[in-house]
Design an enzyme around this catalytic site. Structure first.
Site, PDB file in Angstrom:
ATOM      1  N   LYS A  58     -14.912  -9.566  -6.679  1.00 14.31           N
ATOM      2  CA  LYS A  58     -16.220  -9.112  -6.198  1.00 14.31           C
ATOM      3  C   LYS A  58     -17.096 -10.214  -5.592  1.00 14.31           C
ATOM      4  CE  LYS A  58     -16.032  -5.515  -6.211  1.00 14.31           C
ATOM      5  NZ  LYS A  58     -15.029  -4.872  -5.293  1.00 14.31           N
ATOM      6  N   HIS A 117      -6.822 -13.826  -7.035  1.00 12.70           N
ATOM      7  CA  HIS A 117      -7.995 -13.965  -7.906  1.00 12.70           C
ATOM      8  C   HIS A 117      -7.659 -14.864  -9.103  1.00 12.70           C
ATOM      9  CE1 HIS A 117     -10.397 -11.128  -5.779  1.00 12.70           C
ATOM     10  NE2 HIS A 117      -9.818 -10.036  -6.194  1.00 12.70           N
ATOM     11  N   SER A 147     -21.495  -5.751  -9.371  1.00  8.94           N
ATOM     12  CA  SER A 147     -20.505  -5.253  -8.414  1.00  8.94           C
ATOM     13  C   SER A 147     -19.191  -4.918  -9.124  1.00  8.94           C
ATOM     14  CB  SER A 147     -20.276  -6.324  -7.334  1.00  8.94           C
ATOM     15  OG  SER A 147     -19.342  -5.889  -6.399  1.00  8.94           O
ATOM     16  N   SER A 237     -20.198  -7.824   9.965  1.00  5.11           N
ATOM     17  CA  SER A 237     -21.452  -7.429   9.320  1.00  5.11           C
ATOM     18  C   SER A 237     -21.123  -6.347   8.294  1.00  5.11           C
ATOM     19  CB  SER A 237     -22.434  -6.874  10.358  1.00  5.11           C
ATOM     20  OG  SER A 237     -21.946  -5.620  10.804  1.00  5.11           O
ATOM     21  N   VAL A 240     -20.667  -2.768   9.922  1.00  5.11           N
ATOM     22  CA  VAL A 240     -19.423  -2.551  10.676  1.00  5.11           C
ATOM     23  C   VAL A 240     -18.236  -2.484   9.715  1.00  5.11           C
ATOM     24  CG1 VAL A 240     -17.846  -3.540  12.390  1.00  5.11           C
ATOM     25  CG2 VAL A 240     -20.303  -3.532  12.828  1.00  5.11           C
ATOM     26  N   LYS A 265     -23.299  -2.248  -1.607  1.00  4.50           N
ATOM     27  CA  LYS A 265     -24.632  -2.616  -1.097  1.00  4.50           C
ATOM     28  C   LYS A 265     -24.599  -3.864  -0.226  1.00  4.50           C
ATOM     29  CE  LYS A 265     -27.518  -0.435  -4.580  1.00  4.50           C
ATOM     30  NZ  LYS A 265     -28.624  -0.650  -5.532  1.00  4.50           N
ATOM     31  N   GLY A 266     -23.771  -4.819  -0.608  1.00  5.32           N
ATOM     32  CA  GLY A 266     -23.611  -6.023   0.217  1.00  5.32           C
ATOM     33  C   GLY A 266     -24.842  -6.896   0.294  1.00  5.32           C
TER      34      GLY A 266
HETATM   35  P1  A3P Z   1     -21.348  -5.057  -3.708  1.00  2.00           P
HETATM   36  O1  A3P Z   1     -20.582  -4.253  -4.712  1.00  2.00           O
HETATM   37  O2  A3P Z   1     -22.436  -5.886  -4.355  1.00  2.00           O
HETATM   38  O3  A3P Z   1     -21.865  -4.257  -2.578  1.00  2.00           O
HETATM   39  P2  A3P Z   1     -14.570  -8.264  -2.993  1.00  2.00           P
HETATM   40  O4  A3P Z   1     -14.068  -8.094  -1.611  1.00  2.00           O
HETATM   41  O5  A3P Z   1     -14.391  -9.659  -3.527  1.00  2.00           O
HETATM   42  O6  A3P Z   1     -14.053  -7.209  -3.904  1.00  2.00           O
HETATM   43  O7  A3P Z   1     -16.158  -8.114  -2.952  1.00  2.00           O
HETATM   44  C1  A3P Z   1     -16.767  -6.871  -2.723  1.00  2.00           C
HETATM   45  C2  A3P Z   1     -18.240  -7.110  -2.575  1.00  2.00           C
HETATM   46  O8  A3P Z   1     -18.485  -7.762  -1.320  1.00  2.00           O
HETATM   47  C3  A3P Z   1     -19.036  -5.806  -2.552  1.00  2.00           C
HETATM   48  O9  A3P Z   1     -20.330  -6.130  -3.096  1.00  2.00           O
HETATM   49  C4  A3P Z   1     -19.102  -5.535  -1.046  1.00  2.00           C
HETATM   50  O10 A3P Z   1     -20.114  -4.641  -0.655  1.00  2.00           O
HETATM   51  C5  A3P Z   1     -19.369  -6.951  -0.547  1.00  2.00           C
HETATM   52  N1  A3P Z   1     -19.080  -7.114   0.889  1.00  2.00           N
HETATM   53  C6  A3P Z   1     -17.938  -6.818   1.533  1.00  2.00           C
HETATM   54  N2  A3P Z   1     -18.080  -7.039   2.847  1.00  2.00           N
HETATM   55  C7  A3P Z   1     -19.350  -7.474   3.043  1.00  2.00           C
HETATM   56  C8  A3P Z   1     -20.108  -7.839   4.192  1.00  2.00           C
HETATM   57  N3  A3P Z   1     -19.594  -7.803   5.418  1.00  2.00           N
HETATM   58  N4  A3P Z   1     -21.389  -8.247   4.006  1.00  2.00           N
HETATM   59  C9  A3P Z   1     -21.934  -8.293   2.770  1.00  2.00           C
HETATM   60  N5  A3P Z   1     -21.265  -7.944   1.642  1.00  2.00           N
HETATM   61  C10 A3P Z   1     -19.982  -7.542   1.779  1.00  2.00           C
END
Ligand code: A3P
Length: 302
Positions: A58, A117, A147, A237, A240, A265-266
């Site tokens: 995450k 990981h 997350s 982004s 996208v 949420k990102g």
């Molecule tokens: P959230 O759950 O806080 O939204 P991983 O790929 O390591 O599993 O991480 C997933 C997390 O990265 C999620 O966080 C996801 O929304 C966020 N994420 C993925 N792409 C993103 C982007 N382009 N911009 C911002 N956050 C992103």
């Protein structure tokens, strides 16, 4: 590390409900189906031109993967949309039915980009021996735990996280898959002094994505024009990537996006919507103790 140095303890297995299918290796919890292929993982033969993307779950792994893929393809969006991200870059310690990340990696042509990981002490030694380039991405613990909680709710291949209050305690105790967040981020931070590791922060990517993409580009030894970099910024982004089926995991049938979307949420600071005041206090105290002796620091709000 020889196979016999890998300790598998029975205690944890006994204390976990059987459906959770977990085991631990040197104190780090992994999925039980990984135990069956652990020897293959540990003995995995990395090649000198492999690139490894490593992270705690995450932390922005998928985001970093897509950035890397677009840089490698000189910003060609169509090329990056050839397959879901998990088929483009093999996930080393993953197994589903008869498919494993190791088989996938072994079938990939070079130069390969791989994902893990694993905490630094469990990385297959050939990555160190072959001096492979590694990109590590880290995210602050508070947003990571939130997350991770929502991810475990929606991913049927991961254990049910229980209530938020329960999960909060489980995370602090380091009893989640892939182990303690503290050990993970600190272990990789120390390793970067003796190995080619680009250590990125999710929060820096949120703040200035183009600057971080440029860092990755330079680390990969590429030189892309400004307009290509701008195109990569646009295509990585949150909005996208959330719409893009090759990055949003809607092609993964084990994930139920109606419970919580993978691209959720990102943002930085969402933990404020989940933590109680008491949890925040408890977390801060625990954090201070566990991060007292490291130069590593995180930003929890922008
Ligand atoms: P959230 O759950 O806080 O939204 P991983 O790929 O390591 O599993 O991480 C997933 C997390 O990265 C999620 O966080 C996801 O929304 C966020 N994420 C993925 N792409 C993103 C982007 N382009 N911009 C911002 N956050 C992103």
């Amino acid at each position: 590390m020889a196979k016999n140095k890998v300790e598998q303890t029975g205690d944890l297995e006994q204390s976990l409900p059987p459906q959770e299918e977990l085991f631990q290796i040197n104190g780090v919890i992994l999925k039980k189906n990984v135990r069956d292929i652990w020897d293959q993982i540990w003995n995995f033969q990395a090649k000198p031109d492999d690139l490894l993307i490593a992270s705690y779950p995450k932390a922005g792994t998928t985001w970093t993967q897509e950035i890397v893929d677009l840089i490698q393809n000189n910003g060609d969006v169509e090329k990056s949309r050839r397959a879901p991200i998990y088929l483009r870059q093999a996930f080393l310690e993953w197994a589903r039915m008869s498919n494993s990340g190791i088989d996938q990696a072994n079938a990939m042509p070079s130069p390969r980009t791989l994902k893990t990981h694993l905490p630094v002490q469990l990385l297959p030694p050939s990555f160190w021996e072959k001096k492979c380039k590694i990109i590590y991405v880290a995210r602050n613990a508070k947003d990571t735990v939130v997350s991770y909680y929502h991810f475990q709710r929606m991913n049927e291949e991961l254990p049910d996280p229980g209530s938020w209050d329960e999960y909060f305690e489980t995370f602090l105790a380091g009893k989640v898959l892939w182990g303690s967040w503290y050990d993970h981020v600190k272990g990789w931070w120390r390793k970067k002094d003796s190995h080619p590791i680009l250590y990125l922060f999710y929060e820096d990517m949120v703040k200035d994505l183009k600057r971080e993409i440029r860092k990755v580009m330079e680390f990969l030894g590429k030189n892309l024009k400004e307009e290509v970099l701008d195109k990569i910024v646009c295509n990585t982004s949150f909005d996208v990537m959330k719409k893009n089926p090759w990055t949003n995991y809607t092609t993964d049938t084990k994930m139920n996006h109606s419970i919580s979307p993978f691209m959720r949420k990102g943002v930085t600071g969402d933990w404020k919507n989940q933590f109680t005041e008491a949890q925040n206090k408890q977390f801060n105290e625990h954090y201070e103790k566990n991060m007292a002796e490291t130069s590593l620091s995180f930003c929890v709000e922008l």
